[in-house]
Write a protein that holds these residues in place. Sequence first.
Motif, PDB file in Angstrom:
ATOM      1  N   ASP A 185       0.754  -1.133   0.358  1.00  0.00           N
ATOM      2  CA  ASP A 185      -0.224  -0.155   0.707  1.00  0.00           C
ATOM      3  C   ASP A 185       0.749   1.259   0.362  1.00  0.00           C
ATOM      4  O   ASP A 185       1.814   1.300   0.789  1.00  0.00           O
ATOM      5  CB  ASP A 185      -0.821   0.232   1.150  1.00  0.00           C
ATOM      6  N   SER A 186       0.614   1.563  -0.992  1.00  0.00           N
ATOM      7  CA  SER A 186       2.241   3.116  -1.355  1.00  0.00           C
ATOM      8  C   SER A 186       1.402   4.538  -0.177  1.00  0.00           C
ATOM      9  O   SER A 186       2.430   5.201   0.047  1.00  0.00           O
ATOM     10  CB  SER A 186       1.977   3.743  -3.142  1.00  0.00           C
ATOM     11  N   ARG A 187       0.182   4.233   0.431  1.00  0.00           N
ATOM     12  CA  ARG A 187       0.123   5.154   1.483  1.00  0.00           C
ATOM     13  C   ARG A 187       0.313   5.327   3.121  1.00  0.00           C
ATOM     14  O   ARG A 187       0.460   5.586   3.982  1.00  0.00           O
ATOM     15  CB  ARG A 187      -1.183   5.360   1.616  1.00  0.00           C
ATOM     16  N   HIS A 188       1.083   3.720   2.819  1.00  0.00           N
ATOM     17  CA  HIS A 188       1.251   3.479   4.637  1.00  0.00           C
ATOM     18  C   HIS A 188       2.545   3.868   4.262  1.00  0.00           C
ATOM     19  O   HIS A 188       3.620   4.474   4.429  1.00  0.00           O
ATOM     20  CB  HIS A 188       1.913   1.399   3.825  1.00  0.00           C
ATOM     21  N   LYS A 189       2.795   4.306   5.918  1.00  0.00           N
ATOM     22  CA  LYS A 189       3.822   4.759   6.799  1.00  0.00           C
ATOM     23  C   LYS A 189       4.355   4.038   8.365  1.00  0.00           C
ATOM     24  O   LYS A 189       3.947   3.588   8.880  1.00  0.00           O
ATOM     25  CB  LYS A 189       4.190   6.566   6.876  1.00  0.00           C
ATOM     26  N   PRO A 190       5.799   4.197   8.264  1.00  0.00           N
ATOM     27  CA  PRO A 190       6.470   5.487   7.284  1.00  0.00           C
ATOM     28  C   PRO A 190       6.998   4.766   5.981  1.00  0.00           C
ATOM     29  O   PRO A 190       8.067   5.453   5.585  1.00  0.00           O
ATOM     30  CB  PRO A 190       7.520   5.297   8.908  1.00  0.00           C
ATOM     31  N   CYS A 191       7.225   3.257   5.263  1.00  0.00           N
ATOM     32  CA  CYS A 191       7.600   3.555   4.472  1.00  0.00           C
ATOM     33  C   CYS A 191       6.929   2.359   3.701  1.00  0.00           C
ATOM     34  O   CYS A 191       6.545   1.561   5.231  1.00  0.00           O
ATOM     35  CB  CYS A 191       9.180   3.060   4.582  1.00  0.00           C
ATOM     36  N   ASN A 192       6.976   2.148   2.383  1.00  0.00           N
ATOM     37  CA  ASN A 192       6.798   0.810   2.330  1.00  0.00           C
ATOM     38  C   ASN A 192       7.254   0.254   0.892  1.00  0.00           C
ATOM     39  O   ASN A 192       8.666   0.808   0.624  1.00  0.00           O
ATOM     40  CB  ASN A 192       5.325   1.103   1.063  1.00  0.00           C
ATOM     41  N   PHE A 193       7.273  -1.211   0.340  1.00  0.00           N
ATOM     42  CA  PHE A 193       7.095  -1.711  -1.010  1.00  0.00           C
ATOM     43  C   PHE A 193       7.462  -0.539  -1.796  1.00  0.00           C
ATOM     44  O   PHE A 193       8.243  -0.738  -2.846  1.00  0.00           O
ATOM     45  CB  PHE A 193       7.048  -3.509  -1.015  1.00  0.00           C
TER      46      PHE A 193
END
Length: 174
Positions: free
Chosen positions: A156-164
Amino acid sequence: MSTDAGGPVPVRIAVLTVSDSRGLAEDRSGDTLVARIVAAGHVLADRAIVRDDAELIVSRLHAWIDDPDVDCVITTGGTGVTGRDVTTEAVERVADKMIPGFGELFRWLSFAKIGTSTVQSRACACVARGTYIFALPGSTGAVKDGWDGILASQLDSRHKPCNFVELMPRLLER
């Protein structure tokens, strides 16, 4: 990789079921994974079933790695410890970089549900020529654990602090 209005970036995911005994009609784990992928707003890029044969698995993985319409491959099955379980070896053969934290986290999550039996899982992940590959065990429970506990947020591109997803444009950097 971005979408209008800051929405999630749909990832193009191919699903590979590794099994000597299942066809598409009996592939409950693959069906479970596909349903979750689509519900999360991603694109099912392709789906296949191959026998527990390292050469067949490697061949299918190479085809998807080379396909520009596939960002990610998720496999189900063949990650155990029996002689026929060769998915982990196939993934290692195509890998440029292993992602050891994926298997470690999967087993940690799985331990809460199946206890010490989780040590029999060789779930793993890698990056291969800019494509993510995640190998999950073949049970529907394992697929749910892997997707719900790790992949749903990391893809999920919105996942924080980072994502794949945010790393995808940089996977081929040298």
